[in-house]
Design a protein around this motif. Structure first.
Motif, PDB file in Angstrom:
ATOM      1  N   PHE A 380      11.269  -0.563   3.650  1.00  0.00           N
ATOM      2  CA  PHE A 380      10.284   0.370   4.170  1.00  0.00           C
ATOM      3  C   PHE A 380      10.967   1.652   4.601  1.00  0.00           C
ATOM      4  CE2 PHE A 380      11.613  -2.118   7.826  1.00  0.00           C
ATOM      5  CZ  PHE A 380      11.744  -1.195   8.848  1.00  0.00           C
ATOM      6  N   GLY A 381      10.165   2.691   4.712  1.00  0.00           N
ATOM      7  CA  GLY A 381      10.674   3.996   5.111  1.00  0.00           C
ATOM      8  C   GLY A 381       9.565   5.025   5.055  1.00  0.00           C
ATOM      9  N   ARG A 382       9.970   6.261   5.009  1.00  0.00           N
ATOM     10  CA  ARG A 382       9.010   7.358   4.950  1.00  0.00           C
ATOM     11  C   ARG A 382       9.565   8.448   4.048  1.00  0.00           C
ATOM     12  NH1 ARG A 382       7.293  11.570   9.735  1.00  0.00           N
ATOM     13  NH2 ARG A 382       5.338  12.317   8.804  1.00  0.00           N
ATOM     14  N   LEU A 383       8.721   8.944   3.157  1.00  0.00           N
ATOM     15  CA  LEU A 383       9.121  10.010   2.247  1.00  0.00           C
ATOM     16  C   LEU A 383       8.580  11.342   2.748  1.00  0.00           C
ATOM     17  CD1 LEU A 383      10.408  10.980  -0.378  1.00  0.00           C
ATOM     18  CD2 LEU A 383       8.248  10.514  -1.521  1.00  0.00           C
ATOM     19  N   LEU A 384       9.479  12.305   2.885  1.00  0.00           N
ATOM     20  CA  LEU A 384       9.126  13.672   3.240  1.00  0.00           C
ATOM     21  C   LEU A 384       9.511  14.588   2.091  1.00  0.00           C
ATOM     22  CD1 LEU A 384      10.531  13.627   6.891  1.00  0.00           C
ATOM     23  CD2 LEU A 384       8.162  13.232   6.166  1.00  0.00           C
ATOM     24  N   ILE A 394       9.106  20.909   6.538  1.00  0.00           N
ATOM     25  CA  ILE A 394       9.057  19.661   5.785  1.00  0.00           C
ATOM     26  C   ILE A 394       7.657  19.073   5.904  1.00  0.00           C
ATOM     27  CG2 ILE A 394       9.905  17.288   5.735  1.00  0.00           C
ATOM     28  CD1 ILE A 394      12.630  18.322   6.491  1.00  0.00           C
ATOM     29  N   MET A 395       7.137  18.580   4.789  1.00  0.00           N
ATOM     30  CA  MET A 395       5.792  17.998   4.771  1.00  0.00           C
ATOM     31  C   MET A 395       5.869  16.533   4.366  1.00  0.00           C
ATOM     32  SD  MET A 395       4.369  19.788   1.264  1.00  0.00           S
ATOM     33  CE  MET A 395       5.456  21.213   1.350  1.00  0.00           C
ATOM     34  N   ALA A 396       4.823  15.808   4.665  1.00  0.00           N
ATOM     35  CA  ALA A 396       4.768  14.391   4.324  1.00  0.00           C
ATOM     36  C   ALA A 396       4.580  14.212   2.818  1.00  0.00           C
ATOM     37  CB  ALA A 396       3.621  13.712   5.073  1.00  0.00           C
ATOM     38  N   GLY A 397       5.207  13.181   2.266  1.00  0.00           N
ATOM     39  CA  GLY A 397       5.006  12.811   0.861  1.00  0.00           C
ATOM     40  C   GLY A 397       3.748  11.983   0.720  1.00  0.00           C
ATOM     41  N   SER A 398       2.625  12.611   0.998  1.00  0.00           N
ATOM     42  CA  SER A 398       1.349  11.899   1.073  1.00  0.00           C
ATOM     43  C   SER A 398       1.009  11.216  -0.250  1.00  0.00           C
ATOM     44  CB  SER A 398       0.230  12.875   1.448  1.00  0.00           C
ATOM     45  OG  SER A 398       0.491  13.478   2.699  1.00  0.00           O
ATOM     46  N   TYR A 399       0.711   9.945  -0.160  1.00  0.00           N
ATOM     47  CA  TYR A 399       0.221   9.137  -1.280  1.00  0.00           C
ATOM     48  C   TYR A 399       1.190   9.120  -2.459  1.00  0.00           C
ATOM     49  CZ  TYR A 399      -3.818   9.922   1.659  1.00  0.00           C
ATOM     50  OH  TYR A 399      -4.652  10.013   2.738  1.00  0.00           O
ATOM     51  N   ALA A 400       2.474   9.267  -2.154  1.00  0.00           N
ATOM     52  CA  ALA A 400       3.495   9.154  -3.193  1.00  0.00           C
ATOM     53  C   ALA A 400       3.513   7.736  -3.760  1.00  0.00           C
ATOM     54  CB  ALA A 400       4.860   9.494  -2.622  1.00  0.00           C
ATOM     55  N   GLY A 430       3.294   9.601   4.321  1.00  0.00           N
ATOM     56  CA  GLY A 430       4.480   9.324   3.512  1.00  0.00           C
ATOM     57  C   GLY A 430       5.125   7.986   3.804  1.00  0.00           C
ATOM     58  N   GLY A 431       4.563   7.209   4.739  1.00  0.00           N
ATOM     59  CA  GLY A 431       5.133   5.905   5.051  1.00  0.00           C
ATOM     60  C   GLY A 431       4.879   4.896   3.946  1.00  0.00           C
ATOM     61  N   PHE A 432       5.888   4.065   3.676  1.00  0.00           N
ATOM     62  CA  PHE A 432       5.737   3.068   2.620  1.00  0.00           C
ATOM     63  C   PHE A 432       6.376   1.746   3.037  1.00  0.00           C
ATOM     64  CE2 PHE A 432       9.662   5.371   1.666  1.00  0.00           C
ATOM     65  CZ  PHE A 432      10.573   4.348   1.431  1.00  0.00           C
ATOM     66  N   LEU A 433       5.814   0.676   2.519  1.00  0.00           N
ATOM     67  CA  LEU A 433       6.328  -0.679   2.705  1.00  0.00           C
ATOM     68  C   LEU A 433       6.261  -1.383   1.362  1.00  0.00           C
ATOM     69  CD1 LEU A 433       7.132  -3.271   4.258  1.00  0.00           C
ATOM     70  CD2 LEU A 433       4.696  -3.586   4.782  1.00  0.00           C
ATOM     71  N   ASN A 473      13.685   8.011   7.340  1.00  0.00           N
ATOM     72  CA  ASN A 473      13.067   9.170   6.709  1.00  0.00           C
ATOM     73  C   ASN A 473      13.926   9.635   5.540  1.00  0.00           C
ATOM     74  OD1 ASN A 473      10.978   9.191   8.521  1.00  0.00           O
ATOM     75  ND2 ASN A 473      11.901  10.719   9.859  1.00  0.00           N
ATOM     76  N   LEU A 474      13.297   9.814   4.400  1.00  0.00           N
ATOM     77  CA  LEU A 474      13.969  10.318   3.201  1.00  0.00           C
ATOM     78  C   LEU A 474      13.319  11.636   2.822  1.00  0.00           C
ATOM     79  CD1 LEU A 474      13.992   6.975   1.184  1.00  0.00           C
ATOM     80  CD2 LEU A 474      15.878   7.920   2.524  1.00  0.00           C
ATOM     81  N   VAL A 475      14.120  12.609   2.456  1.00  0.00           N
ATOM     82  CA  VAL A 475      13.600  13.937   2.139  1.00  0.00           C
ATOM     83  C   VAL A 475      13.871  14.244   0.676  1.00  0.00           C
ATOM     84  CG1 VAL A 475      13.669  16.391   2.678  1.00  0.00           C
ATOM     85  CG2 VAL A 475      13.990  14.701   4.504  1.00  0.00           C
TER      86      VAL A 475
END
Length: 680
Positions: A380-384, A394-400, A430-433, A473-475
């Motif tokens: 899990f993590g979060r894509l920015l 920096i913006m969220a990676g919404s619905y990536a 941008g959160g994913f699991l 967090n990953l950018v």
């Protein structure tokens, strides 16, 4: 590498997702019974499962469904349900009713292996569950000496029936050992051919379902330019006269290919293929493949070249070991009374699909090669996203779309076929699991709607039993050299936003006449290009043209005399108020599909002998002929020296040079022209 990543040090999200993982594990307990089966089944009042074995057949029965399997070959000869003795097509020969096959080749041979077993074994037999196995052990001394060549792999085909279950599960294990010869696999699937006198209504999704033509309607129809397409000229149901039938009109992206099947009206019975996960399918979540089609036929597709071509061939070198579990998938049967709306069968099948999906990974399959929940891991993590020309912050990676696949370069997951892939959709932040990941070594891949390119987290992610890996967090920094001067389309990896014409009145599938989302599935749209542009090719003027109406969805060939075809050259006209000398501009061309094409790019001189840029010959997606709106995604980045440009109007010439077929061409996803980076 075209992309860059970095980790940030915020761990508030890590704590949140750790709690989410724990909640997920708890929810799994409530979604399954103590044997890891979907909760819906009534295991207390239902009859127990019985097994009857003879020299010729294996019969498994739980009082709801009975299946008959050839012994030891392993193909399905009968399915009894709802008072119907056999819902499979009993007029077919027994091996041609319910079977697996692999299209493959090796040096000196190409053909189909039916994965027939030579040995039968009972894996487990009790009142709650029966699992049986049909195996074939590859023999180096006989595999190519008999009339039937055998694929160089050991085969283990399995069926599972549970107490109270209105259906059965099926899966296969292919196992290549060291020393086996080289081979290529082009297609792996499971096929069910249903009683054609009963099953007439097909459903793939809420908006893609209808009564279907009969098989003999295709036999009496007129074959069209692509072999699978037939114009129905004398159908048994006159309402179908003048329609086109083609199995590829009912294809589906794997991410949406979770349940499909057929309905019988008398009695009202549903037959459904439910695939609760894509982890064992090839080439990622947007790979397209077949579902159900005229026959009536339903397919469980695991691997194919459809909409991707030879780029996704599963190739094995001499002696290369490999093992993969395909499935389990669920064959679900349901029924309702004759006075009930038959659409309820579809609604119930969707509900059952949700139950199966929530129960994945199943706990009841007994192969040691199928890992249970506790043997899998989580990531899990979060894509920015950082695009310095789109937004300063920096913006969220919404619905990536985020996935784990075999290590490789950015985008390599599109052609990765041998391993397992695990994909999920990020939330708006941008959160994913990613849950239920097999042990192994992976890279993290993905893409974000609205941004070009692929990204990859290149550090190996090693999953062991029970792993919970926090990436934080990953950018992602999408490709960008300068500010956008103009753009055409939407970076969404499809050509759907462009102009898709109405079909010729001679070649219509009525299912799609009022569907904007599926209008590209009509036959013969490639021929409409020459009708819309009879004298000159497409010209698009930036600032005046509208890509929704003025950019044809595919750059195809133009029909000439004597059944020949000519290349086409499209123009993009754009104005520059000034040109910064001794600098580079950038042209980015994202293709949604390519079929035996060479796209040449020239600036301001269409007669230039050597183009400024060429893709070379690329692609075998066949998306144009098979009514797709995308195939494999490709991104090309062209450095444009200022010397190629001028103040005032400029023209980019896009020439697709290969013209031996009406099906050769490209689909564009997105085109962007960037200025030079600002000097500060």
């Amino acid at each position: 590498m075209n992309v860059s990543w970095r980790k940030a040090k915020s761990w508030g999200l890590a704590l949140f997702i750790t709690m989410a993982v724990e909640m997920f594990l708890v929810s799994q307990c409530f979604a399954k019974d103590t044997h890891g089966r979907p909760k819906k089944y009534d295991h207390t009042t239902s009859p127990g499962v019985t097994l009857n074995v003879t020299d010729k057949e294996v019969v498994i029965d739980n009082g709801i469904v009975q299946i008959t399997i050839a012994n030891p070959e392993g193909y399905l000869t009968g399915v009894s349900y709802g008072g119907v003795h056999n819902i499979l097509e009993y007029h077919n020969k027994e091996p041609n009713r319910g079977y697996w096959d692999v299209v493959w080749d090796t040096n000196g041979y190409n053909g189909t292996d039916w994965l027939l077993g030579s040995s039968f074994n009972v894996v487990v037999e009790n009142e709650d569950q029966v699992e049986v196995s049909f195996t074939y052990k590859w023999d180096s001394t006989t595999w190519n000496t008999s009339q039937v060549w055998r694929i160089p792999a050991n085969v283990d085909r399995r069926y599972i029936m549970l107490r109270g279950s209105s259906g059965f599960y099926a899966y296969s294990i292919l196992d290549r050992e060291e020393g086996m010869p080289a081979a290529k696999m082009y297609q792996i699937r499971s096929v069910y051919k249903l009683d054609e006198q009963r099953f007439h209504y097909m459903a793939i999704s809420d908006d893609r379902q209808r009564t279907m033509p009969m098989p003999q309607d295709r036999d009496t129809g007129l074959p069209l330019a692509f072999k699978e397409a037939v114009l129905l000229t004398n159908p048994t149901n006159p309402d179908f006269r003048g329609e086109v039938d083609d199995k590829y009109q009912y294809s589906c992206e794997d991410k949406n290919n979770k349940v499909h099947g057929w309905i019988s009206f008398d009695p009202q019975i549903g037959f459904w293929i439910i695939t609760p996960t894509n982890e064992f399918r090839s080439a990622g979540p947007v790979k397209q493949d077949l579902t159900s089609h005229v026959g009536p036929i339903s397919l469980a597709m695991f691997h194919s070249a459809h909409y991707a071509g030879y780029d996704v061939t599963m190739s094995f070198q001499q002696g290369e070991p490999w093992k993969k579990v395909f499935g389990p998938y669920y064959v679900y049967l349901n029924s309702i009374s004759q006075d009930t709306d038959f659409h309820q069968l579809w609604d119930d099948a969707k509900h059952q699909m949700i139950q199966e999906t929530r129960s994945w990974p199943y706990e009841f399959p007994l192969s040691n090669d199928f890992p249970k929940s506790v043997e899998r891991g989580f990531v899990f993590g979060r894509l920015l996203i950082h695009d310095r020309y789109k937004l300063r912050t920096i913006m969220a990676g919404s619905y990536a779309w985020i996935g784990l696949a075999a290590p490789g370069v950015a985008g390599s997951w599109q052609t990765e076929t041998k391993g397992y892939q695990f994909w999920t959709r990020a939330d708006r932040n941008g959160g994913f699991l990613i849950k239920g990941v097999h042990e192994g070594t992976y890279n993290l891949f993905g893409w974000v709607p609205g941004f070009i390119g692929d990204y990859v987290y290149i550090e190996d992610i090693i999953i062991t039993q029970g792993s919970v890996i926090k990436l934080g967090n990953l950018v992602y920094e999408p490709l960008r050299n300068g500010p956008t001067l103009w753009q055409i389309g939407i970076p969404d990896r499809t050509a759907l936003e462009f102009y898709v014409p109405q079909p010729s009145s001679l070649f219509v599938n009525k299912l799609y006449t009022d569907s904007d989302q599926n209008k590209f599935r009509q036959y013969g749209l490639w021929e409409r290009y020459a009708e819309l542009y009879p004298d000159n090719d497409l010209i698009y003027t930036v600032g005046q043209s509208d890509y929704h109406t003025d950019w044809f969805f595919a750059q195809v060939t133009r029909k000439a005399e004597n059944n020949t075809y000519k290349p086409t050259t499209w123009q993009i006209i754009f104005a520059l108020h000034d040109v910064i000398p001794s600098t580079n501009y950038t042209l980015r061309i994202a293709l949604a599909s390519a079929t035996r094409s060479e796209l040449q790019v020239r600036f301001n001189d269409p007669e230039l002998t050597i183009p400024h840029f060429t893709t070379m010959v690329i692609g075998s997606d066949n998306a144009i002929a098979r009514h797709g709106i995308h195939g494999i995604y490709r991104l090309f980045n062209v450095d444009v020296p200022s010397e190629w440009l001028c103040v005032g109007n400029n023209t980019i010439y896009l020439k697709q040079t290969k013209h031996e077929s009406p099906f050769f061409g490209v689909m564009y996803d997105y085109i962007r022209f960037e200025g030079p980076p600002p000097t500060t």
